[in-house]
Design an enzyme around this catalytic site. Structure first.
Site, PDB file in Angstrom:
ATOM      1  N   LYS A  13      84.183 133.432 176.393  1.00 41.32           N
ATOM      2  CA  LYS A  13      85.349 134.337 176.432  1.00 41.32           C
ATOM      3  C   LYS A  13      85.152 135.516 175.462  1.00 41.32           C
ATOM      4  CE  LYS A  13      88.459 131.274 175.211  1.00 41.32           C
ATOM      5  NZ  LYS A  13      87.597 130.099 174.994  1.00 41.32           N
ATOM      6  N   ARG A  87      97.111 129.137 174.662  1.00 41.42           N
ATOM      7  CA  ARG A  87      96.342 127.893 174.663  1.00 41.42           C
ATOM      8  C   ARG A  87      97.230 126.678 174.906  1.00 41.42           C
ATOM      9  NH1 ARG A  87      91.835 129.745 171.208  1.00 41.42           N
ATOM     10  NH2 ARG A  87      90.331 128.127 170.807  1.00 41.42           N
ATOM     11  N   ARG A 126      75.367 128.983 168.013  1.00 48.48           N
ATOM     12  CA  ARG A 126      76.103 130.243 167.854  1.00 48.48           C
ATOM     13  C   ARG A 126      76.120 130.752 166.407  1.00 48.48           C
ATOM     14  NH1 ARG A 126      81.937 130.751 170.606  1.00 48.48           N
ATOM     15  NH2 ARG A 126      82.682 129.287 169.032  1.00 48.48           N
ATOM     16  N   ARG A 159      79.940 129.408 162.327  1.00 42.13           N
ATOM     17  CA  ARG A 159      81.356 129.141 162.070  1.00 42.13           C
ATOM     18  C   ARG A 159      81.534 127.717 161.582  1.00 42.13           C
ATOM     19  NH1 ARG A 159      84.804 131.097 167.239  1.00 42.13           N
ATOM     20  NH2 ARG A 159      85.790 129.113 166.794  1.00 42.13           N
ATOM     21  N   ARG A 170      87.954 120.144 169.373  1.00 41.40           N
ATOM     22  CA  ARG A 170      88.362 121.360 170.095  1.00 41.40           C
ATOM     23  C   ARG A 170      88.376 121.125 171.602  1.00 41.40           C
ATOM     24  NH1 ARG A 170      84.081 125.054 167.595  1.00 41.40           N
ATOM     25  NH2 ARG A 170      84.869 126.805 168.803  1.00 41.40           N
TER      26      ARG A 170
END
Ligand code: AMP
Length: 215
Positions: A13, A87, A126, A159, A170
């Protein structure tokens, strides 16, 4: 044009929103980025949400809805990409009410679909820029200079919530609380699916082809 990007963590996203920002001049409203900004500038809000975010849980609807209300009240009526918001069904309802109140239209909801195994690989590799928020990946989108942002030369970091334990939480939060939004927007007739398998440019091409014609 205003659009919502839906999809699990790691579905791309943020990356696709970034491409729409640079190619079409849209404005990315990422609640995750807003919260990370609050944390790095040491605000009271940042302190309040830090542990929740690191654990991979969702921040309360009240906090998130008021962040979005503040941004949307700045006056712009078009060009928004909602990334990571809404969300929950409560947030989706609040957004509907807010859009109506501010006379802002919603043109489409685009859900990025992806294989769960791919999500883990994407998230574990990431890297994010601590200064400007740009996102890279060790294998699929490496920076030109190791650990350095191509855009602003800030330091690239992993992160805190990009580890397997937080990711599991998550994903659980996503499937329990966010996945029902597929039904919510399907019902409103505004939903389209794009498979986010493939390279970043390949997905970007599919996203652009799915957007409503403008002009
Ligand atoms: P993201 O960058 O979108 O993956 O968001 C990172 C974290 O910020 C999430 O795991 C949540 O803790 C929090 N967060 C971001 N957006 C929302 C939202 N719309 N509702 C609740 N929590 C959120």
């Amino acid at each position: 044009m205003n659009i919502i990007l839906l999809g699990p963590p790691g579905s791309g996203k943020g990356t696709q929103a970034g491409i729409l920002v640079s190619d079409l001049g849209m404005v990315q409203l990422s609640t995750g980025d807003m919260l990370r900004e609050a944390r790095s500038s040491g605000t009271e809000l940042g302190e309040r949400v830090a542990a929740i975010m690191d654990a991979g849980e969702l921040v309360t609807d009240e906090i998130i809805n008021s962040l979005i209300r503040e941004k949307l009240s700045e006056g712009q009526k078009s060009g928004y990409i909602f990334d990571g918001y809404p969300r929950t069904l409560v947030q989706a309802d609040a957004l509907d009410t807010l859009l109506e109140e501010l006379d802002i239209g919603l043109d489409m909801v685009l859900e990025l679909t992806v294989d769960v195994d791919l999500l883990v690989a994407r998230i574990v590799g990431r890297l994010s820029c601590g200064r400007c928020g740009s996102v890279f990946h060790r294998e699929t989108k490496p920076p030109a200079v190791e650990d350095t942002c191509d855009n602003c030369e800030g330091e690239l970091q992993q992160r805190k919530d990009d580890n397997e334990l937080s990711l599991r939480t998550r994903l659980m939060e996503y499937y329990q609380k966010t996945a029902p939004l597929t039904g919510y927007y399907y019902r409103s007739g505004q939903l389209k699916f794009v498979s986010s398998g493939g390279t970043i440019p390949e997905v970007a091409a599919k996203v652009k082809a799915a957007l409503p014609a403008t002009g």
